[in-house]
Structure formats: structure tokens, C-alpha cells
Motif scaffolding. Structure first.
Motif, PDB file in Angstrom:
ATOM      1  N   VAL A 109      22.869  24.753  -1.313  1.00 29.10           N
ATOM      2  CA  VAL A 109      23.353  25.448  -2.507  1.00 29.10           C
ATOM      3  C   VAL A 109      22.249  26.269  -3.169  1.00 29.10           C
ATOM      4  CG1 VAL A 109      24.333  25.108  -4.810  1.00 29.10           C
ATOM      5  CG2 VAL A 109      25.124  23.710  -2.918  1.00 29.10           C
ATOM      6  N   ASN A 110      21.091  25.660  -3.322  1.00 32.47           N
ATOM      7  CA  ASN A 110      20.019  26.307  -4.105  1.00 32.47           C
ATOM      8  C   ASN A 110      18.954  27.008  -3.271  1.00 32.47           C
ATOM      9  OD1 ASN A 110      21.282  25.188  -6.299  1.00 32.47           O
ATOM     10  ND2 ASN A 110      19.893  23.471  -6.471  1.00 32.47           N
ATOM     11  N   GLY A 111      18.969  26.867  -1.972  1.00 34.93           N
ATOM     12  CA  GLY A 111      17.904  27.439  -1.147  1.00 34.93           C
ATOM     13  C   GLY A 111      16.671  26.560  -1.189  1.00 34.93           C
ATOM     14  N   SER A 112      15.584  27.030  -0.560  1.00 37.22           N
ATOM     15  CA  SER A 112      14.410  26.164  -0.416  1.00 37.22           C
ATOM     16  C   SER A 112      13.576  26.050  -1.691  1.00 37.22           C
ATOM     17  CB  SER A 112      13.537  26.659   0.730  1.00 37.22           C
ATOM     18  OG  SER A 112      13.243  28.007   0.514  1.00 37.22           O
ATOM     19  N   GLY A 113      13.972  26.806  -2.768  1.00 37.36           N
ATOM     20  CA  GLY A 113      13.290  26.651  -4.060  1.00 37.36           C
ATOM     21  C   GLY A 113      11.950  27.345  -4.115  1.00 37.36           C
ATOM     22  N   GLU A 114      11.200  27.029  -5.210  1.00 37.80           N
ATOM     23  CA  GLU A 114       9.948  27.754  -5.412  1.00 37.80           C
ATOM     24  C   GLU A 114       8.834  27.217  -4.508  1.00 37.80           C
ATOM     25  OE1 GLU A 114       8.375  27.140  -9.368  1.00 37.80           O
ATOM     26  OE2 GLU A 114       9.870  25.581  -9.668  1.00 37.80           O
ATOM     27  N   HIS A 115       7.869  28.103  -4.275  1.00 40.18           N
ATOM     28  CA  HIS A 115       6.754  27.717  -3.420  1.00 40.18           C
ATOM     29  C   HIS A 115       5.668  27.074  -4.263  1.00 40.18           C
ATOM     30  CE1 HIS A 115       5.090  27.879   0.555  1.00 40.18           C
ATOM     31  NE2 HIS A 115       3.938  28.264   0.055  1.00 40.18           N
ATOM     32  N   CYS A 116       4.952  26.201  -3.630  1.00 41.11           N
ATOM     33  CA  CYS A 116       3.953  25.410  -4.338  1.00 41.11           C
ATOM     34  C   CYS A 116       2.684  26.227  -4.649  1.00 41.11           C
ATOM     35  CB  CYS A 116       3.611  24.229  -3.447  1.00 41.11           C
ATOM     36  SG  CYS A 116       2.284  23.262  -4.025  1.00 41.11           S
ATOM     37  N   VAL A 117       2.125  25.964  -5.841  1.00 44.24           N
ATOM     38  CA  VAL A 117       0.868  26.617  -6.211  1.00 44.24           C
ATOM     39  C   VAL A 117      -0.286  25.728  -5.749  1.00 44.24           C
ATOM     40  CG1 VAL A 117      -0.501  27.486  -8.153  1.00 44.24           C
ATOM     41  CG2 VAL A 117       1.995  27.473  -8.295  1.00 44.24           C
ATOM     42  N   THR A 118      -1.090  26.237  -4.825  1.00 43.01           N
ATOM     43  CA  THR A 118      -2.234  25.406  -4.396  1.00 43.01           C
ATOM     44  C   THR A 118      -3.551  26.168  -4.550  1.00 43.01           C
ATOM     45  OG1 THR A 118      -1.691  26.069  -2.159  1.00 43.01           O
ATOM     46  CG2 THR A 118      -1.097  23.833  -2.768  1.00 43.01           C
TER      47      THR A 118
ATOM     48  N   GLY B 279       0.841  -1.210   0.000  1.00 40.98           N
ATOM     49  CA  GLY B 279       0.000   0.000   0.000  1.00 40.98           C
ATOM     50  C   GLY B 279       0.871   1.254   0.000  1.00 40.98           C
ATOM     51  N   LEU B 280       1.917   1.212   0.802  1.00 42.71           N
ATOM     52  CA  LEU B 280       2.866   2.332   0.910  1.00 42.71           C
ATOM     53  C   LEU B 280       3.486   2.630  -0.455  1.00 42.71           C
ATOM     54  CD1 LEU B 280       3.962   3.749   3.539  1.00 42.71           C
ATOM     55  CD2 LEU B 280       5.935   2.288   3.337  1.00 42.71           C
ATOM     56  N   ASN B 281       3.912   1.563  -1.131  1.00 45.70           N
ATOM     57  CA  ASN B 281       4.561   1.726  -2.427  1.00 45.70           C
ATOM     58  C   ASN B 281       3.576   2.254  -3.473  1.00 45.70           C
ATOM     59  OD1 ASN B 281       6.791   1.548  -4.121  1.00 45.70           O
ATOM     60  ND2 ASN B 281       6.256  -0.496  -4.808  1.00 45.70           N
ATOM     61  N   LYS B 282       2.369   1.693  -3.472  1.00 49.35           N
ATOM     62  CA  LYS B 282       1.366   2.138  -4.445  1.00 49.35           C
ATOM     63  C   LYS B 282       1.008   3.599  -4.199  1.00 49.35           C
ATOM     64  CE  LYS B 282      -0.874  -2.099  -5.879  1.00 49.35           C
ATOM     65  NZ  LYS B 282      -2.113  -2.706  -6.321  1.00 49.35           N
ATOM     66  N   GLY B 283       0.830   3.945  -2.930  1.00 53.51           N
ATOM     67  CA  GLY B 283       0.495   5.333  -2.583  1.00 53.51           C
ATOM     68  C   GLY B 283       1.598   6.287  -3.004  1.00 53.51           C
ATOM     69  N   ALA B 284       2.848   5.879  -2.763  1.00 57.26           N
ATOM     70  CA  ALA B 284       3.988   6.760  -3.078  1.00 57.26           C
ATOM     71  C   ALA B 284       4.079   7.022  -4.576  1.00 57.26           C
ATOM     72  CB  ALA B 284       5.286   6.139  -2.567  1.00 57.26           C
ATOM     73  N   PHE B 285       3.715   6.030  -5.380  1.00 59.48           N
ATOM     74  CA  PHE B 285       3.769   6.225  -6.832  1.00 59.48           C
ATOM     75  C   PHE B 285       2.800   7.320  -7.266  1.00 59.48           C
ATOM     76  CE2 PHE B 285       6.601   2.828  -7.240  1.00 59.48           C
ATOM     77  CZ  PHE B 285       7.053   2.786  -8.543  1.00 59.48           C
ATOM     78  N   PHE B 286       1.587   7.319  -6.690  1.00 58.67           N
ATOM     79  CA  PHE B 286       0.658   8.395  -7.039  1.00 58.67           C
ATOM     80  C   PHE B 286       1.101   9.699  -6.371  1.00 58.67           C
ATOM     81  CE2 PHE B 286      -2.932  10.939  -5.430  1.00 58.67           C
ATOM     82  CZ  PHE B 286      -3.214  11.597  -6.621  1.00 58.67           C
ATOM     83  N   GLY B 287       1.581   9.609  -5.148  1.00 55.47           N
ATOM     84  CA  GLY B 287       2.004  10.811  -4.415  1.00 55.47           C
ATOM     85  C   GLY B 287       3.035  11.618  -5.185  1.00 55.47           C
ATOM     86  N   GLY B 288       3.908  10.921  -5.913  1.00 54.37           N
ATOM     87  CA  GLY B 288       4.928  11.611  -6.701  1.00 54.37           C
ATOM     88  C   GLY B 288       4.318  12.600  -7.679  1.00 54.37           C
ATOM     89  N   ALA B 289       3.098  12.295  -8.137  1.00 52.79           N
ATOM     90  CA  ALA B 289       2.444  13.170  -9.113  1.00 52.79           C
ATOM     91  C   ALA B 289       1.992  14.491  -8.477  1.00 52.79           C
ATOM     92  CB  ALA B 289       1.245  12.453  -9.719  1.00 52.79           C
ATOM     93  N   VAL B 290       1.743  14.477  -7.159  1.00 54.72           N
ATOM     94  CA  VAL B 290       1.215  15.678  -6.500  1.00 54.72           C
ATOM     95  C   VAL B 290       2.218  16.832  -6.619  1.00 54.72           C
ATOM     96  CG1 VAL B 290       0.397  16.659  -4.316  1.00 54.72           C
ATOM     97  CG2 VAL B 290      -0.221  14.324  -4.927  1.00 54.72           C
ATOM     98  N   SER B 291       3.470  16.567  -6.218  1.00 56.55           N
ATOM     99  CA  SER B 291       4.449  17.657  -6.312  1.00 56.55           C
ATOM    100  C   SER B 291       4.859  17.911  -7.759  1.00 56.55           C
ATOM    101  CB  SER B 291       5.671  17.361  -5.442  1.00 56.55           C
ATOM    102  OG  SER B 291       6.183  16.115  -5.755  1.00 56.55           O
ATOM    103  N   ALA B 292       4.760  16.870  -8.617  1.00 55.61           N
ATOM    104  CA  ALA B 292       5.079  17.085 -10.042  1.00 55.61           C
ATOM    105  C   ALA B 292       4.092  18.078 -10.646  1.00 55.61           C
ATOM    106  CB  ALA B 292       5.027  15.762 -10.784  1.00 55.61           C
ATOM    107  N   VAL B 293       2.821  17.910 -10.311  1.00 56.25           N
ATOM    108  CA  VAL B 293       1.780  18.769 -10.880  1.00 56.25           C
ATOM    109  C   VAL B 293       1.799  20.159 -10.241  1.00 56.25           C
ATOM    110  CG1 VAL B 293      -0.734  19.073 -10.990  1.00 56.25           C
ATOM    111  CG2 VAL B 293       0.274  16.866 -11.567  1.00 56.25           C
ATOM    112  N   LEU B 294       1.966  20.217  -8.943  1.00 58.98           N
ATOM    113  CA  LEU B 294       1.842  21.503  -8.254  1.00 58.98           C
ATOM    114  C   LEU B 294       3.139  22.308  -8.223  1.00 58.98           C
ATOM    115  CD1 LEU B 294      -0.306  20.454  -5.176  1.00 58.98           C
ATOM    116  CD2 LEU B 294      -1.077  21.363  -7.349  1.00 58.98           C
ATOM    117  N   LEU B 295       4.256  21.598  -8.273  1.00 57.31           N
ATOM    118  CA  LEU B 295       5.540  22.261  -8.013  1.00 57.31           C
ATOM    119  C   LEU B 295       6.490  22.144  -9.204  1.00 57.31           C
ATOM    120  CD1 LEU B 295       6.533  23.511  -5.335  1.00 57.31           C
ATOM    121  CD2 LEU B 295       7.643  21.370  -4.800  1.00 57.31           C
ATOM    122  N   ARG B 296       6.156  21.334 -10.166  1.00 57.06           N
ATOM    123  CA  ARG B 296       7.025  20.961 -11.288  1.00 57.06           C
ATOM    124  C   ARG B 296       8.297  20.235 -10.797  1.00 57.06           C
ATOM    125  NH1 ARG B 296       8.337  25.293 -15.810  1.00 57.06           N
ATOM    126  NH2 ARG B 296       9.625  26.033 -14.124  1.00 57.06           N
TER     127      ARG B 296
END
Lengths: 516, 172
Positions: free
Chosen positions: A225-234, A63-80
Motif C-alpha cells: 500500500v505505502n511502498g518501501s517508504g523513506e530512505h535511511c539517513v546514515t 542476549g538476542l532479546n537484549k540486543g533487539a531492545f537496543f537495535g530498535g533504537a537504530v532505526s528509530a534514530v536514523l529512520l524515525r
């Protein structure tokens, strides 16, 4: 039949369902955080499963692994910034939709595609694993030895830009996997008189150090090196057509989705390739075959469906080589193999014979995990979006401390914490120097089985030097091992030559421009 | 340091490690051949042999490219950030020893201190130091995170799993 019913009933027991639900929810949450992926999550949570029944433990980790696979899409979509490497292709179309205020729609599409791909691939696993395992039962020690050799070579060749570095990593993994009590003489081997090493290096601290701790070291370096990066669009649009995926829109992506699932199953069933390959391959095919090519990269739902269905279908498909042959196809499967071993089971064809009820219980949990993912994703989407915004300065110390306590939990030993820190350090250098930690870990896990097979071959064949030539399948697999090594070397030399030619052409073009 | 130099150093380290393993560690710390089956040293020797042969092969490739004056293309011989602007971070790149030390030293100190001063104090101090080391200067936030996490893991381990936390116990 009784076994099947009993197994399925086990999977819907209250304890199994609660832990499965918890696994999927935690998986989505963790996957949504950039830098933490499924195998890392499994490594972090395996120590907790010591206290669960085998079915609950495997269900929770799946369940953890399956959830993590979809979870990866959340920051991909919102944060690039993809939460997991396999979600990178999702970001290409998901983020443009977020910029248009349609982030929720992109996430819903990612969820539906993820669940569909995962569900279909689980069905394929259920349909073919047991019959294939029945065939695999005819394999002897020579074939098993050759099969492990070819798997290690393939994984070593794929996990890094150089097969020599991959093989060095696999060799190092095998060497460390052999520390402990030697099986024939029952005497300590390579323990350097350290009594804690008598039972070998535990998988848990090694995996936590190599996968989680070293990754956090890298993330912290990146942060410095890069700082905390861009903020998420929600901020999402409130119009329903910008929030919801209509049936018409969903069915328009069916071809891309099914093609993605097929690619994901194929790639997942082969050792070493992994979800990112499936995701990019599927996206590429969807773009080439789409009628709306121009929309790709600008917010195409088809692009999201192709990428997400492919990467999610890898999860169940990667269990095919694990269940059929006892060979982990990727890192997540290797971690699950570790979990099986912790609970006293050896993955492989015998699992269906000796633990049939458990296997059907696991099948039930796999199907239920897909359905729970749909439920959790559908109702918890906005909550998971908030997880992306957890400040790194709070998150990373929490993860590091969890790594330390997770390593301690297995044997209640600070020695294991030291091992975890050492492997965190080794993993950091392996990543920096481009040595495949995947090949290392799989070599480490498979080393005892590899040695056992070799011992059996030597004893059965009565020291015949030509033992492999008498077994056609084993001979073919050994030839394949040699072929993989030679071919990978050849490809890398060829690629270097090609690079030089491209570079020379670029230099010539630049000089021509300057003269003009 | 170029990428070739870095790889050369890494391969030389691998060769050194293999030589030590083959000449001292494996013969000294492997049981003698019992007279049946494969020798206990066989697979270890094979593993080290694979490492050694690959490292030597890679060193030879580098040596040939250097001596025949056919350098590898820049993207293979240098770090990507050198090609761009001379700064930045790549995963396959330079090791930031200072940053690594800032994170690893508190971890090693925790390992040593936990048996002396106990879980509660050592964990709290570790989390405070770690957060400071990675740049969190919000003291109240650091304090709350450290206390909450120390307590939460204590409760989970002690009452959830029934595992005693490491080191001397503060309240027992």
C-alpha cells in the motif's frame, strides 16, 4: 556458595560466551530492522537452541532479546521508524539529532542508556528473585491456579482495546493449549484423531506463525500500500562533539536515566504492561521534570536516555515474575518460558531449588550480555546502521523462508510447517480484528499448568465446592481477577462516554465557528 | 463495511465456534470422566465458556447501542482510514484478501510440493515466486537470493544440525 561459583564459571565458558556474543549481535541486527522485534527473534531462533546446552540456549536467547531492545533504537534514530514499538519515544528526540548530522551521538546515547538501564535492572533481578522465590515456594495449587487466572485477566485487559476480545483470545489460547494427551486419563483430547496432535500443538510453530509470520504478512501488506517508504539517513557529522557523548553530557542525563530504570523495573515486574508503556511513561516524566523542557522533541539527550533506559530495564525485570512465580509478564518472557520448557525445565520458584547452578549461570550470562551489548554497540554501530537499509523485498522472503524452516527444524516434520502457516493466518486475522495475540500465546503456554493446578486443588480438597474460600491468598487473587474484569469494563464504558462528550464539544465548537 | 459490522461478524463466528465445540467437539473428542480429579472436559468447557460469554456480552453491547439509537463514536465504529481520506492502511483495519492470497498460496504450494519434488527445487521455486509476488522484478537479484538461501539453509540444517531437509533428496 559452590553452586554460585560453578554457575558463574559456566557462564564464562567459551561456548557460552560465543553464543552470548552471537545472540547480542544478531539481536541488535534484527532489532534494527523495522518490523522485527525481540519476541519474534526469539521465536525464530528457539529451534536452533534445541542443539545447545540449557545455559547456552537461554544465554543466547537472553542476549538476542537484549540486543533487539537496543537495535530498535537504530532505526528509530536514523529512520524515525522504530524497529520495535518500545523505541517509538526514542525516535522523537533521536531523529531530530540525525537531521542535524548528530545521528551517531544519538545512537551512542541510546546505547549507553540502554546498557545502564539493563545492567541496573539485572542487578535488581539478581537481588530479589531468589528471596521472593523462597517465599513463593509456600504457594499451593489453589494459589497457583488463582495467580494464573489473575495474570491472564490482566494481560487480556491490556493487550487490546477491549477486555472481552482479550479474554476471548486468552480462552482460545487455553483451549488450544489443552490439545493433546489429557494428564489424568492419559488419553487423547481434542486431537480429532490426528495422530500428530497426540503430543499437543508444539509451541515453536505456533509462536513463529503468530509472532513472526503474521507480522511479515502485515508488513508486506503495508509495503504494497505505502511502498518501501523513506530512505535511511546514515550521513553523520565528522566533528567529535557531534559524534561523541561527553561525560558532562552523560551525567546531565543521570536523573532521567535512573528514573527511567526505576519505571522500567516496576513496569517490567508487572504482568502485561511491557516495554512501550515503560518507555512512554519515563519520557513523559523526564519531560515534566526537566529544566530544559523546550529541548524535548527537538533532539534532547535526556529524552533518549529516559526512553532507552526504561525500555531496556524491562528486559531483566520481566524475568522476575517468570523466575519467581513461573508466570511470563510479557511476550519475550513467554518465549523464554517456552525455551525453558523445551530444555525440560519448568520456570518458577522450584527452579532455584532444582537447578541452582543453571540459575546462577543465567545470572552470569545476563550481566555479561549487558557488557557485551556495550562492546558490540560501541564497535559495530556503523555496521548496524547499514542493516536498516536492507531492501524489504529481499528481507521479507528471507524471514518467511526462515520461519518455514524454523518450524520444520523442531520435529523435522512438515506437519509443524502447516501448523505454523495456519497460525500465521490466524495471527494475521487476530491483529486485524484487534484480538490480543499476547493473551492468546500466554493462555496457550499456561493452559497445562492451569489445568494441573485445578486438578490438584480438586483432588486435595476432596471435591469441596468452597475450596478457594479456605485459602485466603487464593481467595484474594480470585477477587482481584473479578476486580480486574469489572474495572476494565467500567473504564472502557467511561472512556466511551468521555469520547462522546469530547466529540460533542468539538462539533459544537465547529458549528459555533461556522455561524461566526 | 463499518467496524461495528466487522466486530459483529467476528463475535458471531466466535459464538458459532463455541457452539460447535460445546455441542460436538468437546463431548466427542474428550475422554470420559475417570471417577477421580476434575473432569477432562472441565477446563476446556471453562475456556469455551469464557469465549462464548464474552462474545455474547459484546454482541449485546452492540445491539443495545444500535437499538437505542446511540451509535458509537466514529473512531470506534469506523476504520481510521475512512475518517481521513478513504484509503491507506491501518493495522486494525481491512483485510487485503488479494495480497494475503499472493503470499499464502506459494507457502501452501511449497508445503505440498516439497514432498513431491524435494527441498532444493521446491524451495528455489518458492523463493522465486514469493519475490515476484511481492513485486521484485529484478530477476538476477531474485535468482541469487533464492539460490543462496536454499543452499545456505541446506548446509546449516544438514551439516550444522544434522537434520535431514524435507522431501526427497536431489543428490542422494
Amino acid at each position: 556458595m559452590d553452586m554460585i561459583i560453578a554457575g558463574l564459571l559456566d557462564s564464562i565458558s567459551l561456548a557460552s560466551l560465543i553464543f552470548l556474543l552471537a545472540g547480542v549481535a544478531v539481536g541488535v541486527l534484527i532489532g534494527a530492522i523495522p518490523g522485527i522485534n525481540g519476541p519474534m527473534a526469539i521465536a525464530l531462533f528457539i529451534p536452533i537452541t534445541y542443539y545447545m546446552t540449557p545455559l547456552t540456549a537461554i544465554g543466547f536467547l537472553v542476549g538476542l532479546n537484549k540486543g533487539a531492545f537496543f537495535g530498535g533504537a537504530v532505526s528509530a534514530v536514523l529512520l524515525r521508524t522504530p524497529g520495535t514499538p518500545e523505541a517509538a519515544a526514542t525516535a522523537w528526540d533521536g531523529y531530530p539529532l540525525t537531521q542535524q548530522g548528530k545521528g551517531e551521538k544519538a545512537l551512542r546515547m541510546a546505547l549507553y542508556s540502554s546498557v545502564a538501564g539493563d545492567f541496573l535492572s539485572t542487578i535488581v533481578l539478581i537481588a530479589i528473585a531468589a528471596p521472593l522465590a523462597a517465599v513463593a515456594l509456600f504457594m499451593g495449587p489453589a494459589e497457583i491456579f488463582a495467580l494464573i487466572s489473575v495474570s491472564l485477566t490482566v494481560i487480556a485487559g491490556i493487550g487490546t482495546t477491549s477486555i472481552s476480545r482479550g479474554l476471548i483470545a486468552a480462552g482460545f489460547g487455553i483451549l488450544l493449549g489443552l490439545i493433546g494427551t489429557e494428564p489424568v486419563t492419559a488419553l487423547p483430547r481434542l486431537t480429532f484423531d490426528v495422530y500428530q496432535l497426540g503430543s499437543g500443538l508444539s509451541l515453536i510453530p505456533v509462536a513463529i506463525g503468530l509472532l513472526a509470520f503474521s507480522e511479515i504478512l502485515l508488513q508486506l501488506e503495508r509495503l504494497a500500500v505505502n511502498g518501501s517508504g523513506e530512505h535511511c539517513v546514515t550521513v553523520f557529522s565528522k566533528k567529535s562533539e557531534d559524534r561523541l557523548v561527553s561525560l558532562k553530557e552523560f551525567f546531565a542525563t543521570t536523573k532521567a536515566l535512573l528514573r527511567g530504570t526505576l519505571i522500567g523495573v516496576g513496569v517490567g515486574a508487572m504482568p502485561g504492561l511491557g516495554a512501550p508503556v515503560a518507555s512512554f511513561m519515563s519520557y513523559d516524566q523526564a519531560m515534566k521534570r526537566s529544566k530544559k523542557k523546550h529541548e524535548f522533541g527537538k533532539g534532547s539527550l535526556e529524552g533518549i536516555a529516559a526512553s532507552e533506559s526504561a525500555n531496556s530495564s524491562v528486559v531483566a525485570a520481566s524475568l522476575i515474575p517468570l523466575f519467581v512465580l513461573g508466570i511470563p509478564g510479557n511476550l519475550a518472557a513467554a518465549m523464554l518460558m517456552g525455551a525453558f520448557m523445551i530444555h525440560g525445565m519448568q520456570p518458577g520458584p522450584l527452579l532455584f531449588k532444582e537447578n541452582a547452578q543453571l540459575m546462577y549461570g543465567i545470572y552470569g550470562s545476563l550481566v555479561l550480555a549487558s557488557l557485551l551489548l556495550l562492546l558490540i554497540g560501541r564497535f559495530g554501530l556503523r555496521f548496524f546502521c547499514k542493516a536498516v537499509n536492507i531492501p524489504a523485498m529481499i528481507l521479507y522472503p528471507i524471514v518467511m523462508f526462515t520461519c518455514i524452516m524454523g518450524a520444520y527444524l523442531g520435529k523435522s516434520s512438515m506437519f509443524d510447517v502447516g501448523i505454523m502457516l495456519a497460525f500465521g493466518f490466524i495471527g494475521y486475522y487476530m491483529r486485524k480484528f484487534d484480538y490480543s495475540y499476547v493473551a492468546f500465546l500466554i493462555g496457550f503456554i499456561l493452559a497445562p499448568e492451569w489445568e494441573r493446578a485445578l486438578q490438584q486443588v480438586v483432588i486435595i480438597s476432596e471435591y469441596d465446592s468452597y475450596m478457594f474460600f479456605q485459602r485466603p491468598v487464593a481467595m484474594m487473587l480470585m477477587a482481584l481477577t473479578l476486580f480486574v474484569v469489572v474495572r476494565t469494563f467500567w473504564t472502557s464504558i467511561h472512556a466511551k462516554r468521555k469520547n462522546k462528550k469530547i466529540q460533542a464539544a468539538a462539533v459544537a465548537a465547529a458549528q459555533h465557528k461556522v455561524t461566526e | 463495511m463499518t467496524r461495528i459490522k466487522r466486530d459483529t461478524i467476528a463475535y458471531l463466528l466466535v459464538v458459532g465456534f463455541c457452539v460447535v465445540m460445546l455441542s460436538w467437539a468437546i463431548p466427542t473428542y474428550t475422554p470420559a470422566y475417570p471417577g477421580y480429579g476434575a473432569s477432562p472436559a472441565l477446563v476446556t468447557n471453562v475456556a469455551v465458556g469464557i469465549m462464548l460469554s464474552m462474545a455474547i456480552l459484546s454482541l449485546l453491547t452492540i445491539a443495545i447501542s444500535v437499538f437505542t439509537n446511540k451509535p458509537l463514536p466514529p473512531e470506534e465504529s469506523e476504520f481510521p482510514e475512512d475518517l481521513k481520506d478513504g484509503g491507506g492502511f491501518t493495522q486494525v483495519g481491512r483485510v487485503n484478501i488479494m495480497q494475503l492470497g499472493r503470499i499464502m498460496i506459494p507457502c501452501v504450494l511449497l508445503l505440498l510440493a516439497i514432498d513431491l519434488i524435494g527441498y532444493a527445487l521446491a524451495s528455489f521455486a518458492y523463493l522465486m515466486i514469493l519475490q515476484y509476488a511481492i513485486g521484485n522484478r529484478k530477476w538476477l537479484q531474485s535468482f541469487v537470493v533464492s539460490v543462496t538461501l536454499t543452499l545456505l539453509l541446506y548446509i546449516i540444517m544438514r551439516y550444522g544440525f544434522g537434520v535431514p531437509v524435507p522431501g526427497p533428496q536431489l543428490f542422494e
